[in-house]
Design an enzyme around this catalytic site. Sequence first.
Site, PDB file in Angstrom:
ATOM      1  N   GLN A 126       0.824  -1.199   0.073  1.00  0.00           N
ATOM      2  CA  GLN A 126       0.014  -0.084  -0.011  1.00  0.00           C
ATOM      3  C   GLN A 126       0.877   1.308  -0.180  1.00  0.00           C
ATOM      4  OE1 GLN A 126      -2.259   0.566   3.501  1.00  0.00           O
ATOM      5  NE2 GLN A 126      -3.882   1.523   2.496  1.00  0.00           N
ATOM      6  N   TYR A 128       0.331   4.788   0.563  1.00  0.00           N
ATOM      7  CA  TYR A 128      -0.565   5.890   0.961  1.00  0.00           C
ATOM      8  C   TYR A 128       0.358   6.709   1.676  1.00  0.00           C
ATOM      9  CZ  TYR A 128      -5.507   3.960  -0.145  1.00  0.00           C
ATOM     10  OH  TYR A 128      -6.479   3.658  -0.775  1.00  0.00           O
ATOM     11  N   GLU A 244     -10.221  -1.526   5.159  1.00  0.00           N
ATOM     12  CA  GLU A 244      -9.048  -1.624   6.176  1.00  0.00           C
ATOM     13  C   GLU A 244      -9.404  -1.446   7.708  1.00  0.00           C
ATOM     14  OE1 GLU A 244      -4.600  -0.097   6.738  1.00  0.00           O
ATOM     15  OE2 GLU A 244      -5.942   0.934   5.465  1.00  0.00           O
ATOM     16  N   SER A 383      -5.213   7.407  12.259  1.00  0.00           N
ATOM     17  CA  SER A 383      -5.216   7.481  13.739  1.00  0.00           C
ATOM     18  C   SER A 383      -6.370   7.600  14.346  1.00  0.00           C
ATOM     19  CB  SER A 383      -4.252   8.519  14.212  1.00  0.00           C
ATOM     20  OG  SER A 383      -4.997   9.784  13.948  1.00  0.00           O
ATOM     21  N   GLU A 385      -7.403   9.648  16.655  1.00  0.00           N
ATOM     22  CA  GLU A 385      -7.996  11.154  16.518  1.00  0.00           C
ATOM     23  C   GLU A 385      -8.547  11.507  15.237  1.00  0.00           C
ATOM     24  OE1 GLU A 385      -4.699  10.754  19.568  1.00  0.00           O
ATOM     25  OE2 GLU A 385      -4.863  10.191  17.198  1.00  0.00           O
TER      26      GLU A 385
END
Length: 398
Positions: A126, A128, A244, A383, A385
């Site tokens: 991946q 990203y 994911e 994350s 957050e």
Amino acid sequence: MDLNYTDEQKAFRAEVRALLADKLPTRLSDKVAGGKRLTKADYEEWHAILNARGWLAGNWPEQFGGTGWDAVQRHIFEEETTAAHAPRIVPFGLAMLGPVLQKFGNDAQKAQYLPRILNGDDWWCQGYSEPGAGSDLASVKATAVRDGDHYIVNGQKTWTTLGQYANMIFCLVRTSKDGKPQEGISFLLIDMDTPGIEVRPIVLLDGEPEVNEVFFDNVRVPVENLVGEENKGWTYAKYLLTHERTNIAGVGFARAGLASLKRIAGLEQDGDRKLIENPLFAAKIAQVEIDLMAMATTNMRIVAAAAGGQAPGAESSMLKIKGTQIRQEINALTRQAVGVYAMPFVSEALDEGVNAEPVGPAYAMPATQAYFNNRKLSIYGGSSEVQRTIISKAILEL
């Protein structure tokens, strides 16, 4: 939703157990149970076994070579394979790229790549995250400039899990700087053997280069490797991330970890004393088990809602947050249960065939290794957050 298993579902569980008893190599299950490193060949061996049975792509519809399983069957399969200490199914091609291609890819891309994911011809990673663009993927700076029938790609990706094994990478690249940052991103499929690509390992605390940096220097990528439309990659990236994040919840891994925690806490430690008989510690185990039971039910409900082909929305962010918290709490409690042996370990002891003796009981090293490695759960896939921001925007409409 009825939480009682039907006779058909019980029969399916028995079928999964029979496959594991017959086909899961003891060498692989021993490595997983003992916290040993798995090689590329190990993963490929288990993938091939499942593919021969037609059980590798549990989240794919039958028309693309998948199982066509419903949410309950996928839940049962994950639960049984983790309990049997089977290697995980590497998610990048199967759980991430596959659904994107099935929904947004053209017929040629589906015909080219989906069979190769199943038969192991392609190992995907991946592309990203970048330095300065981790959870904030709208800030990606890697560029792809159109040059006739090719894109010229320049830039850097980081935290590329198992990129040292991959021959293909799916990437978010910037194809336009006009408008909002999200509006200029495209989704490209890139052959890792293309000139101009360099992979540099990042060695982690356990001594393993699980993640990597990937550099692109004037890499030429055919235009037909563009998925969907140019500058629409943000839509495809979000679709992939919801799959994911649901996968990261890891109900099966949490169940296996809880079972291991209970075994360790139930062992005699000083004379006849057992840690699980300590009321405070027993209460902590009970609380995490209650949380896990609730999350397992939520996981089945969310995946069932997505069975019609639609990706889960903000619910996947909820599942990702709670799944992360539960797995890390189980890891922390297990490390507490290990006691004085919960110390950094000899990295070489994780390799198969190495005679380095672990310090303390055999279960100590896997507990410590899992604790350190799974600190990443609250970061990758977005994350915690960022997940809370997604939830607040999608549900509270802030």
